[in-house]
Scaffold this active site. Structure first.
Site, short mmCIF file in Angstrom:
data_model
loop_
_atom_site.label_atom_id
_atom_site.label_comp_id
_atom_site.label_asym_id
_atom_site.label_seq_id
_atom_site.Cartn_x
_atom_site.Cartn_y
_atom_site.Cartn_z
CB CYS A 140 -1.78 5.52 4.37
SG CYS A 140 -0.47 6.26 4.88
CB CYS A 182 1.41 3.66 5.11
SG CYS A 182 1.06 4.49 6.76
#
Length: 280
Positions: free
Chosen positions: A60, A57
């Site tokens: 993230c 991600c």
């Protein structure tokens, strides 16, 4: 020589002093705790900030530096900072119903609130120090991580991950084609459904055995109400009276027929044809 050696000496001193700091920085352990499926009950005690992320991600990855800096303040704020890799811990992902990444939860004494503010170190610190989490409605107990519903969801996520690993093992290591793996899982599903159905039938038969020995009920065996009994008795008496009247009328008709015979009923005397000719 002395003038040229002094800068070199100072440089060596600076390098020597910086080496321990650099080594300490390289060997320093991250203050962020890594949670697994078997450690989730630790969230029920104390105060926590938990990040759910995935290595692939991009958002993230952008959050990680700020999260690490925030974790350095965890001891001063008396809050534990943790993270969960949803690709490795599907049980926790299902228990919290993670549908977006990254997702941050605040946990305090068994109450869970989802953090939806800015994702900087300063905002995280203010969220804890100013107790901004009190303005957020906690997750309902029905959908809390410790509820039966979410425990079932966690087991379902773990089962799905196990099936995925089995599928990968069968297709990559064993060499079974993809359609063959799907066929095996379909047969296993049908077999499990059959077993569960037999178990449920057996349990139902054990819990409710009286249905099997229940005597049959007939309509005439039921007790009639007093009004219904009197009505039936009256109808029977009327029917018997009608039958008696009919039998009396039939007897009177037979007597009349025997006393007044019909002319047609008389027997005619036969006539001899030869005698009738002689007379003429």
């Amino acid at each position: 020589m002395a003038a040229g050696g002094r800068p070199r000496a100072l440089l060596r001193v600076l390098l020597f002093l910086s080496l321990p700091a650099g080594a300490a920085a390289l060997g320093k352990r991250s203050p962020v705790k890594v949670l697994s499926d078997g450690m989730w009950r630790e969230l029920l005690q104390g105060e926590w900030m938990v990040e759910f992320y995935a290595p692939w991600c991009p958002a993230c990855r952008d959050l990680q530096p700020e999260w690490e800096k925030f974790a350095e303040w965890g001891e001063d704020l008396e809050v534990s900072i943790a993270k969960v890799d949803v690709t490795e811990q599907p049980g926790l992902s299902g228990r919290f119903i993670i549908t977006a990444l990254p997702t941050i939860y605040h946990c305090k004494d068994g109450e869970f609130r989802r953090y939806q503010g800015a994702r900087t170190k300063t905002d995280f610190i203010n969220f804890i120090s100013d107790q901004e989490w009190k303005s957020i409605e906690p997750v309902s107990s029905w959908f809390g991580p410790s509820s039966f519903l979410m425990s079932s969801m966690s087991a379902l996520f773990q089962l799905s991950m196990w099936i995925r690993h089995c599928h990968s093992y069968l297709t990559e290591n064993v060499g079974i084609p993809v359609w063959g793996s799907y066929a095996l899982f379909a047969l296993a599903t049908l077999f499990m459904g059959l077993i569960l159905g037999l178990i449920m039938v057996f349990l139902a038969d054990c819990i409710c055995p009286w249905k099997r020995h229940r005597p049959p009920q007939y309509p005439h065996s039921r007790k009639l109400a007093p009004e219904s009994a009197q009505l039936l008795k009256k109808l029977d008496e009327e029917q018997e009276a009608d039958e008696e009247d009919i039998s009396d009328d039939e007897m009177e008709g037979e007597e009349v027929a025997s006393s007044n015979p019909s002319p047609n009923a008389l027997r005619q005397r036969p006539v001899n044809p030869a005698a009738a000719v002689d007379k003429s």
